[in-house]
Enzyme design. Structure first.
Site, PDB file in Angstrom:
ATOM      1  CB  SER A   1       5.370   5.683   0.945  1.00  0.00           C
ATOM      2  OG  SER A   1       5.968   4.921   1.988  1.00  0.00           O
ATOM      3  NE  ARG A   2       8.060   2.653  -4.942  1.00  0.00           N
ATOM      4  CZ  ARG A   2       6.963   3.132  -5.508  1.00  0.00           C
ATOM      5  NH1 ARG A   2       5.818   3.198  -4.811  1.00  0.00           N
ATOM      6  NH2 ARG A   2       6.986   3.574  -6.762  1.00  0.00           N
TER       7      ARG A   2
ATOM      8  CG  HIS B   1       2.307  -1.394  -5.085  1.00  0.00           C
ATOM      9  ND1 HIS B   1       3.687  -1.424  -5.037  1.00  0.00           N
ATOM     10  CD2 HIS B   1       1.986  -0.126  -5.401  1.00  0.00           C
ATOM     11  CE1 HIS B   1       4.161  -0.220  -5.316  1.00  0.00           C
ATOM     12  NE2 HIS B   1       3.146   0.589  -5.552  1.00  0.00           N
ATOM     13  CB  ILE B   2      -4.459  -1.880  -5.171  1.00  0.00           C
ATOM     14  CG1 ILE B   2      -4.866  -1.829  -3.691  1.00  0.00           C
ATOM     15  CG2 ILE B   2      -4.235  -3.316  -5.633  1.00  0.00           C
ATOM     16  CD1 ILE B   2      -6.228  -2.461  -3.402  1.00  0.00           C
ATOM     17  CB  ALA B   3      -2.055   3.181  -3.182  1.00  0.00           C
ATOM     18  CB  SER B   4      -1.759   4.473  -8.266  1.00  0.00           C
ATOM     19  OG  SER B   4      -1.235   3.289  -8.857  1.00  0.00           O
TER      20      SER B   4
ATOM     21  CB  ILE C   1       0.382  11.123  -1.816  1.00  0.00           C
ATOM     22  CG1 ILE C   1       0.412  10.959  -3.338  1.00  0.00           C
ATOM     23  CG2 ILE C   1      -0.473  10.033  -1.172  1.00  0.00           C
ATOM     24  CD1 ILE C   1       1.165   9.740  -3.823  1.00  0.00           C
TER      25      ILE C   1
ATOM     26  CG  ASP D   1      -0.976  -0.138  -1.634  1.00  0.00           C
ATOM     27  OD1 ASP D   1      -0.316   0.623  -2.384  1.00  0.00           O
ATOM     28  OD2 ASP D   1      -1.768  -0.996  -2.063  1.00  0.00           O
TER      29      ASP D   1
ATOM     30  CD  GLU E   1       5.260  -3.924  -3.338  1.00  0.00           C
ATOM     31  OE1 GLU E   1       4.962  -3.957  -4.553  1.00  0.00           O
ATOM     32  OE2 GLU E   1       5.113  -2.943  -2.634  1.00  0.00           O
TER      33      GLU E   1
HETATM   34  N1  LIG Z   1       1.464   2.670  -3.193  1.00  0.00           N
HETATM   35  C1  LIG Z   1       1.331   3.266  -4.365  1.00  0.00           C
HETATM   36  O1  LIG Z   1       0.690   2.745  -5.288  1.00  0.00           O
HETATM   37  C2  LIG Z   1       1.930   4.620  -4.573  1.00  0.00           C
HETATM   38  C3  LIG Z   1       3.062   4.995  -3.880  1.00  0.00           C
HETATM   39  N2  LIG Z   1       3.602   6.231  -4.091  1.00  0.00           N
HETATM   40  C4  LIG Z   1       4.812   6.599  -3.342  1.00  0.00           C
HETATM   41  O2  LIG Z   1       4.534   7.803  -2.651  1.00  0.00           O
HETATM   42  C5  LIG Z   1       5.658   8.661  -2.769  1.00  0.00           C
HETATM   43  C6  LIG Z   1       5.216  10.108  -2.612  1.00  0.00           C
HETATM   44  O3  LIG Z   1       4.513  10.521  -3.752  1.00  0.00           O
HETATM   45  P1  LIG Z   1       4.163  12.086  -3.878  1.00  0.00           P
HETATM   46  O4  LIG Z   1       3.427  12.534  -2.664  1.00  0.00           O
HETATM   47  O5  LIG Z   1       3.565  12.324  -5.214  1.00  0.00           O
HETATM   48  O6  LIG Z   1       5.635  12.712  -3.860  1.00  0.00           O
HETATM   49  P2  LIG Z   1       6.109  14.126  -3.306  1.00  0.00           P
HETATM   50  O7  LIG Z   1       7.476  14.302  -3.851  1.00  0.00           O
HETATM   51  O8  LIG Z   1       5.065  15.146  -3.566  1.00  0.00           O
HETATM   52  O9  LIG Z   1       6.159  13.915  -1.712  1.00  0.00           O
HETATM   53  C7  LIG Z   1       7.186  13.190  -1.101  1.00  0.00           C
HETATM   54  C8  LIG Z   1       7.558  13.943   0.164  1.00  0.00           C
HETATM   55  O10 LIG Z   1       8.540  13.194   0.890  1.00  0.00           O
HETATM   56  C9  LIG Z   1       9.330  14.134   1.558  1.00  0.00           C
HETATM   57  N3  LIG Z   1      10.562  13.547   2.066  1.00  0.00           N
HETATM   58  C10 LIG Z   1      11.673  13.220   1.379  1.00  0.00           C
HETATM   59  N4  LIG Z   1      12.609  12.727   2.225  1.00  0.00           N
HETATM   60  C11 LIG Z   1      12.048  12.740   3.455  1.00  0.00           C
HETATM   61  C12 LIG Z   1      12.491  12.365   4.757  1.00  0.00           C
HETATM   62  N5  LIG Z   1      13.719  11.877   4.946  1.00  0.00           N
HETATM   63  N6  LIG Z   1      11.644  12.516   5.822  1.00  0.00           N
HETATM   64  C13 LIG Z   1      10.401  13.024   5.628  1.00  0.00           C
HETATM   65  N7  LIG Z   1       9.913  13.411   4.426  1.00  0.00           N
HETATM   66  C14 LIG Z   1      10.743  13.266   3.361  1.00  0.00           C
HETATM   67  C15 LIG Z   1       9.574  15.214   0.504  1.00  0.00           C
HETATM   68  O11 LIG Z   1      10.040  16.408   1.086  1.00  0.00           O
HETATM   69  C16 LIG Z   1       8.180  15.332  -0.101  1.00  0.00           C
HETATM   70  O12 LIG Z   1       7.419  16.338   0.522  1.00  0.00           O
HETATM   71  C17 LIG Z   1       6.251   8.317  -4.136  1.00  0.00           C
HETATM   72  O13 LIG Z   1       7.626   8.627  -4.206  1.00  0.00           O
HETATM   73  C18 LIG Z   1       6.013   6.819  -4.231  1.00  0.00           C
HETATM   74  O14 LIG Z   1       7.126   6.112  -3.747  1.00  0.00           O
HETATM   75  C19 LIG Z   1       3.061   7.143  -4.963  1.00  0.00           C
HETATM   76  C20 LIG Z   1       1.936   6.796  -5.679  1.00  0.00           C
HETATM   77  C21 LIG Z   1       1.300   5.502  -5.544  1.00  0.00           C
HETATM   78  O1  LIG Z   2       3.403   5.732  -8.820  1.00  0.00           O
HETATM   79  C1  LIG Z   2       3.960   5.031  -7.938  1.00  0.00           C
HETATM   80  O2  LIG Z   2       5.009   5.336  -7.333  1.00  0.00           O
HETATM   81  C2  LIG Z   2       3.318   3.741  -7.640  1.00  0.00           C
HETATM   82  O3  LIG Z   2       3.639   3.086  -6.675  1.00  0.00           O
HETATM   83  C3  LIG Z   2       2.281   3.283  -8.601  1.00  0.00           C
HETATM   84  O4  LIG Z   2       1.154   2.906  -7.966  1.00  0.00           O
END
Ligand SMILES: NC(=O)C1=CN([C@@H]2O[C@H](COP(=O)(O)OP(=O)(O)OC[C@H]3O[C@@H](n4cnc5c(N)ncnc54)[C@H](O)[C@@H]3O)[C@@H](O)[C@H]2O)C=CC1
Ligand SMILES: O=C(O)C(=O)CO
Length: 392
Positions: free
Chosen positions: A272-273, A320-323, A176, A297, A302
């Site tokens: 992210s979170r 929390h609507i990003a997805s 992302i 988001d 939450e």
């Molecule tokens: N708000 C929302 O609706 C959504 C939130 N998310 C959040 O986004 C996160 C990332 O999703 P993706 O990009 O698919 O995962 P991903 O695994 O591709 O990317 C996460 C990145 O974080 C990095 N990382 C881990 N520890 C770290 C640190 N201490 N410092 C810097 N970077 C670090 C990893 O090396 C990795 O490149 C998910 O784990 C989730 O919590 C994901 C989808 C929707």
């Molecule tokens: O996939 C995730 O981690 C989410 O936060 C859903 O939107």
């Protein structure tokens, strides 16, 4: 004794029982389960977040698999109940799985699935939306118009930040984070500085190539730099977007001290979170720096915001609507169901969770594999060849 929660049943005669704790969009996910002989029970209770007791009650005495939500506490109690009911498979309907005690699942011999990839662009687009809304004060201006306060154009009315040629910082340049960076580079010709534990060669190659393209057009090229610390990003960037996983290394990664390093007129985005940011420190920083802006988001507690955040004009906040795009949410449900169905069928794990497209094509059979199992190695699950085609 927990009261009986309402459920909707599909394929009532199915030999395997799979529970979904929430209704999910689309029907492909239900077919992925019923087509392999599962009875699917969907909890239709209006309660937004089910408790551990609710889910134990839903699991009952026989349950082979569960699809759960990121708002639920999946730890030893729930995996113990699922194991006791004869269960073998769990999947989050999310790519993030910080709500899951994966070690507990492994101890109980239960696979933990997640849904990577299908939400990458959707989430990055929301982060870009929050960036623009915060940088150009869109929500403040909307409130102003609706309140009937507009009396005509003024040279200083809702002046915000220009993005073109500025520097965008990414902390967490994974799927992302990289997609978001590309959007900001292609869309606004921003330069990139990123911090991640790993090199993001895809991002570096893209920005280099796009810079060469711009030069070929007689325009100023864009540049990238990999920072050696989060502090480097925070000091240099005009916009910072957070996309790391939430774990003990990223909890409160943005804290009072790091906020103080940021430019006074910077824009901070978090999709992210919530706990990646110390939200109490953020509220104080926003109060003390009215030109500093955030787009959020996700939130530390939450569904609640920390006191004061909701009153601040320099904060854009969404629930929390990003997805939340139709394609993505239906795809998340499909991947989660395929994780469970494949495990129950004894299929291997897909070898490349970064390429999940084959699982989402409604016109072709899904691979006979589980798209993404985060404890596959710990459980000693076989990894497939990425070719075996069969309708799940
Ligand atoms: N708000 C929302 O609706 C959504 C939130 N998310 C959040 O986004 C996160 C990332 O999703 P993706 O990009 O698919 O995962 P991903 O695994 O591709 O990317 C996460 C990145 O974080 C990095 N990382 C881990 N520890 C770290 C640190 N201490 N410092 C810097 N970077 C670090 C990893 O090396 C990795 O490149 C998910 O784990 C989730 O919590 C994901 C989808 C929707
Ligand atoms: O996939 C995730 O981690 C989410 O936060 C859903 O939107």
């Amino acid at each position: 004794m927990a009261r009986q929660l309402a459920v909707q049943v599909h394929n009532a005669g199915g030999s395997l029982r799979v529970l979904s704790t929430k209704p999910m969009p689309g029907t492909q996910w239900i077919q992925a389960l019923t087509s392999v002989g599962c009875r699917v029970e969907i909890c239709t209770e209006p309660k937004t977040i089910l408790s551990v007791e609710d889910i134990v009650s839903l699991i009952g005495t026989k349950c082979d698999g569960v699809i759960g939500q990121l708002t639920e506490d999946w730890g030893d109690t729930l995996f113990g109940a699922l194991k006791k009911a004869g269960g073998h498979a769990y999947s989050n309907m999310a790519v993030g799985y910080n709500n899951v005690d994966v070690d507990a699942a492994t101890r109980h011999g239960i696979s933990v699935g997640n849904t990577p990839g299908v939400l990458t662009e959707t989430t990055a687009e929301l982060a870009a939306s929050l960036t623009l809304a915060a940088a150009r004060r869109v929500v403040e201006a909307d409130d102003f118009m609706r309140a009937g306060k507009y009396e005509g154009w003024l040279p200083t009315l809702f002046v915000g930040n220009l993005l073109k040629g500025q520097t965008v910082g990414i902390i967490g340049a994974g799927r992302i984070g990289t997609a978001y960076a590309r959007m900001m580079v292609e869309g606004f010709k921003m330069n990139v500085i990123y911090y991640d534990l790993y090199q993001s060669t895809r991002l570096e190659k893209f920005v280099s190539a796009y810079g060469e393209f711009l030069k070929s057009q007689g325009e100023a090229p864009v540049h990238w730099r990999r920072a050696s610390s989060p502090e480097e990003v925070l000091k240099e960037a005009d916009v910072i977007s957070l996309h790391p996983v939430l774990d003990k290394t990223t909890y409160h990664l943005i804290n009072k001290e790091r906020l103080a390093l940021m430019k006074k007129e910077a824009v901070l985005v978090n999709a992210s979170r919530g706990p990646v940011v110390d939200e109490v420190a953020l509220v104080e920083h926003l109060k003390a720096n009215p030109m500093f802006r955030v787009g959020l988001d996700v939130f530390e507690d939450e569904p609640y915001m920390k006191p004061g955040l909701g009153d601040l004009p320099n904060a854009v906040v969404v629930p929390h609507i990003a997805s939340a795009s139709k394609w993505t949410r239906e795809g998340m449900a499909t991947l989660a169901a395929q994780n469970v169905a494949a495990k129950l069928k004894g299929y291997p794990v897909w070898p490349n969770s970064n390429n999940i497209e084959p699982f989402l094509d409604e016109n072709n059979p899904a691979p006979a594999a589980a798209p993404s199992i985060v404890n596959a190695k710990a459980l000693g699950l076989p990894v497939g060849d990425g070719k075996t085609k069969a309708k799940l």
